[in-house]
Structure formats: structure tokens, C-alpha cells
Design an enzyme around this catalytic site. Structure first.
Site, short mmCIF file in Angstrom:
data_model
loop_
_atom_site.label_atom_id
_atom_site.label_comp_id
_atom_site.label_asym_id
_atom_site.label_seq_id
_atom_site.Cartn_x
_atom_site.Cartn_y
_atom_site.Cartn_z
N TYR A 66 1.20 1.31 13.56
CA TYR A 66 2.00 2.21 12.75
C TYR A 66 1.50 3.64 12.89
O TYR A 66 0.32 3.92 12.85
CB TYR A 66 2.14 1.77 11.30
CG TYR A 66 0.90 1.36 10.55
CD1 TYR A 66 0.32 2.20 9.62
CD2 TYR A 66 0.33 0.11 10.76
CE1 TYR A 66 -0.80 1.82 8.90
CE2 TYR A 66 -0.80 -0.28 10.05
CZ TYR A 66 -1.35 0.57 9.13
OH TYR A 66 -2.46 0.19 8.44
N HIS B 206 0.81 -1.21 0.00
CA HIS B 206 0.00 0.00 0.00
C HIS B 206 0.85 1.26 0.00
O HIS B 206 1.95 1.29 0.54
CB HIS B 206 -0.90 0.03 1.24
CG HIS B 206 -1.83 -1.13 1.32
ND1 HIS B 206 -2.32 -1.60 2.52
CD2 HIS B 206 -2.37 -1.92 0.36
CE1 HIS B 206 -3.14 -2.63 2.29
NE2 HIS B 206 -3.18 -2.84 0.99
N LYS C 203 5.76 6.22 7.71
CA LYS C 203 5.19 5.33 8.74
C LYS C 203 6.28 4.83 9.66
O LYS C 203 7.38 4.49 9.22
CB LYS C 203 4.51 4.13 8.09
CG LYS C 203 3.33 4.48 7.23
CD LYS C 203 2.75 3.25 6.56
CE LYS C 203 1.59 3.62 5.65
NZ LYS C 203 1.09 2.45 4.92
N ASP D 168 -6.46 -5.89 -2.63
CA ASP D 168 -5.08 -6.33 -2.79
C ASP D 168 -4.97 -7.43 -3.84
O ASP D 168 -4.00 -7.48 -4.59
CB ASP D 168 -4.49 -6.80 -1.46
CG ASP D 168 -4.22 -5.64 -0.50
OD1 ASP D 168 -4.23 -4.48 -0.94
OD2 ASP D 168 -3.99 -5.92 0.69
#
Length: 172
Positions: free
Chosen positions: A119, A50, A59, A155
Site C-alpha cells: 500500500y 487502522h 492509501k 488490535d
């Protein structure tokens, strides 16, 4: 950047600082986090790859429970490492944190029965900017350690990196 926080252990258990602005700044990471996310997944789940475009997110990733392979891919047009990836095994027991700069795609696969992944993000999630790259893109050659992962419909339908045109640009 792989960060190893100081872990204080005694008979009661352990204590560690998950976030410390001054410690990160002293290590060269001077960013502001605006959103925290928690992903809870079961064995065989693969989330990713992603990224957001526009408004890429940096992140800071940490495994709170379980065992994962975390993967980052440099997708910044013009970068000397464009299309290269890093796959890193991360466990809750190691207490490591992985800094993923803006402009890199991110994903992970769960090897333990369950995994909780925290995250911290430098940009807010924007559904209109969310993008994905096919997890098994042959041009990337990523060894996830799994052949038949559990994927979201998005995905599973993600295109290969070569089909994407709205990639972030590298800023030297």
C-alpha cells in the site's frame, strides 16, 4: 475507487505498471504518495481497522500474493456515509488496486496460506497518530469471513468506533 491496471501477458509471464501518476490523475485521483508499505501475513491474520488522526493517510492497496478480504470504514464525522463499510475480496491474480481516501479506517484478513499486501500512502506513518477500531465492533457489522482471527495485542484491545473522539472530519 477500484482500479484495474492493464496487465500485459505473454509466454514469459506478465507485466503491469503498479503506479502511473498520469493514469491516476486522468481517473480523478490527483495525489502524491510519500511512503510505500509491504505487509506479509499468514492465513487467519487480521490487520486493522487502522487510521491516523491527525494527518490521515490516503492509501492505494494492492495484493501482490494471496487472497484477502479488504475492509474500509468511513469514520469521517459529518459524512453522509459515517460508520458504513465496504468489504471487498482481493486476490493477487486480479491485479486490482483499491483507493482508500484519507479519513477512512482500513483493515484486511488473509484467506490464503500467505498474503503480501502493498500500500502506497499519501502521508508518512506517525506512531503518535496511529489509531485502531475494534475489528468486531457490533455497530459496524462487518463480515470478515473468519470468527477467530490472529490479532496484534493493539488490535485485540482496540475500542469500538463509538468510544473514539479524535476522528477526522468530513470535508464536502
Amino acid at each position: 475507487m477500484l482500479i484495474q491496471p492493464v496487465v500485459h501477458r505473454d509466454a514469459r509471464g506478465l507485466f503491469l505498471e503498479i503506479h502511473h501518476t498520469d493514469r491516476y490523475r486522468d481517473a480523478g485521483l490527483d495525489v502524491v504518495f510519500v511512503q510505500d508499505n509491504l505487509s506479509c501475513s499468514r492465513r487467519g491474520v487480521l490487520r486493522g481497522l487502522h487510521f491516523q488522526s491527525p494527518c490521515p493517510q490516503g492509501k492505494l492497496v494492492m495484493v501482490l500474493r494471496g487472497d484477502i478480504t479488504d475492509v474500509i470504514v468511513d469514520i469521517r464525522r459529518g459524512s453522509p456515509t459515517f460508520g458504513q463499510h465496504l468489504a471487498l475480496r482481493m486476490t493477487a491474480d486480479a491485479h486490482q488496486q483499491l483507493w482508500i481516501p484519507p479519513g477512512l479506517a482500513h483493515g484486511f484478513v488473509v484467506h490464503s496460506d500467505t498474503a503480501d499486501v502493498l500500500y502506497k500512502c499519501t502521508e508518512r506513518y506517525r506512531p503518535d497518530a496511529q489509531r485502531a477500531i475494534r475489528w468486531d465492533d457490533p455497530d459496524l457489522g462487518i463480515d470478515w469471513g473468519i470468527s477467530d482471527p490472529i490479532l496484534s495485542p493493539r488490535d485485540a484491545a482496540a475500542p469500538p468506533l463509538s468510544a473514539l473522539t479524535d476522528l477526522p472530519r468530513w470535508m464536502p
